[in-house]
Design an enzyme around this catalytic site. Structure first.
Site, short mmCIF file in Angstrom:
data_model
loop_
_atom_site.label_atom_id
_atom_site.label_comp_id
_atom_site.label_asym_id
_atom_site.label_seq_id
_atom_site.Cartn_x
_atom_site.Cartn_y
_atom_site.Cartn_z
N HIS A 1 0.71 -1.22 0.10
CA HIS A 1 -0.18 -0.17 0.05
C HIS A 1 0.76 1.26 0.00
O HIS A 1 0.60 2.25 -0.78
CB HIS A 1 -0.93 0.11 1.22
CG HIS A 1 -1.80 1.44 1.45
ND1 HIS A 1 -2.59 1.84 0.47
CD2 HIS A 1 -1.31 2.35 2.20
CE1 HIS A 1 -2.76 2.97 1.09
NE2 HIS A 1 -1.91 3.31 2.08
N HIS B 1 1.25 5.36 -2.63
CA HIS B 1 1.50 6.75 -2.14
C HIS B 1 2.93 7.16 -3.24
O HIS B 1 2.88 8.51 -3.24
CB HIS B 1 2.06 6.60 -0.82
CG HIS B 1 0.77 6.77 0.11
ND1 HIS B 1 -0.34 7.92 0.16
CD2 HIS B 1 0.20 5.74 0.76
CE1 HIS B 1 -1.14 7.52 0.98
NE2 HIS B 1 -0.78 6.44 1.37
N SER C 1 -4.34 1.27 -4.68
CA SER C 1 -3.93 0.02 -4.23
C SER C 1 -4.96 -1.08 -3.70
O SER C 1 -4.55 -2.07 -3.13
CB SER C 1 -2.94 0.08 -3.02
OG SER C 1 -3.43 0.57 -1.67
N GLU D 1 -5.60 9.66 0.09
CA GLU D 1 -6.08 8.08 0.19
C GLU D 1 -7.41 7.86 -0.99
O GLU D 1 -7.33 6.82 -1.59
CB GLU D 1 -6.66 7.90 1.44
CG GLU D 1 -5.39 7.76 2.54
CD GLU D 1 -4.41 6.74 2.37
OE1 GLU D 1 -4.55 5.99 1.66
OE2 GLU D 1 -3.35 6.76 3.00
FE FE Z 1 -2.19 5.30 3.10
#
Ligand code: FE
Ligand code: PHE
Length: 299
Positions: free
Chosen positions: A147, A152, A212, A193
């Protein structure tokens, strides 16, 4: 402080939460961490099965990106390096430093929000070094290396988004002093997010929790179910979010520059206004749309 639930290949969690709350102790080994909560990436500890888990996660996710992820993300995802094993953080940092002055640093897992903000403000992105077990392929309780890296890090190669993340970190340190972290966390949640961006080709995802997630990526762009509303800072800060299901509301930006500009002003009066309007009109539940709001529909 709040508990996090990660679900569906993950990513119901938001990074700036304090770990160790609720019923579950944090999973990582915090004994390895320095005072800033960073640690060496325990690369020699990864097993062949760990690398294989990463390879499978990457393969499942990368083939879904066209038409669903924003172009900036698709272009940059290759910068993570070989997709067949867990990347070395140092190798990514070398490329990232040249591109935008960011680095990735290892952490044992979720870290306290002030430590998180401080790292972002120094253009150091904390990446959890452990990877989920094979039996957690579709469900993991905390953010893991997949993730954090896949979700990110690609957008940290984009100069405007990179600046936004640093500004968020500095803003987080200020929010801590103003006791406004809950409002600021909503901004992180609904942009970093779970953000969507409008492009000439249609809506695309840029949020790490979406990018993700095996299921939410397609859902966020194509499902008629969720609401998609134009980004509005104060409206967003009044909005609650869901951590245990796909989002019922997504906020849509027109560009990273718009996001950066809208969040550049001093938030001190913003927090005050948002608190006033919550006192007066309440919070806005996920999935609720206000009269006159700019809404995006899927084709
Ligand atoms: Fe995150
Ligand atoms: N402008 C914000 C403040 O004054 C800082 C910030 C920037 C927060 C970008 C989030 C994102 O607090």
């Amino acid at each position: 402080m709040s508990t996090v639930e990660f679900h569906d290949g993950l990513n119901r969690g938001v990074a700036p939460v304090t770990y160790g709350t609720g019923d579950r102790p944090p999973r990582g080994d915090y004994g390895r961490a320095k005072s800033d909560y960073t640690c060496e990436q325990a690369y020699a500890h990864y097993t062949a099965a760990d690398h294989e888990t990463y390879r499978r996660l990457y393969a499942r996710q990368v083939q879904q990106l066209p038409g669903l992820a924003c172009e900036e993300f698709i272009r940059a995802v290759q910068q993570l390096g070989a997709p067949d094993r867990i990347p070395r953080f140092d190798a990514i940092s070398e490329r990232l430093l040249k591109a935008t002055g960011w680095q990735v640093v290892g952490v044992p897992g979720l870290i306290p929000e002030e430590a998180f903000f401080a790292l972002l403000a120094e253009r150091r992105f904390p990446v959890t070094d452990w990877i989920r077990k094979p039996e957690e392929f579709d469900y993991v309780v905390e953010p893991d290396v997949f993730h954090d890296l896949f979700g990110h890090v690609p957008l940290l190669f984009d100069p405007v988004f990179a600046d936004y993340m640093q500004a968020y970190g500095a803003g987080g340190l200020k929010a801590s002093r103003l006791d406004a972290c809950e409002l600021l966390a909503r901004l992180y949640w609904y942009t970093v997010e779970f953000g969507l961006i409008a492009t000439p080709q249609g809506l695309r995802a840029y949020g790490a929790g979406i990018l993700s997630s095996a299921g939410e990526l397609r859902h966020s762009i194509t499902s008629p179910e969720p609401e998609r509303v134009g980004f509005d800072l104060k409206r967003l800060m009044r909005s609650r979010y869901r951590i245990d299901t796909y989002q019922a509301t997504y906020f849509v930006i027109d560009s990273f520059q718009q996001l950066f500009d809208a969040t550049a002003p001093d938030f001190t009066p913003v927090y005050r206004e948002v608190r006033d309007s919550i006192a007066k009109s309440g919070e806005i539940e996920a999935g609720v749309v206000l009269a006159g709001e700019r809404r995006f529909s899927v084709a």
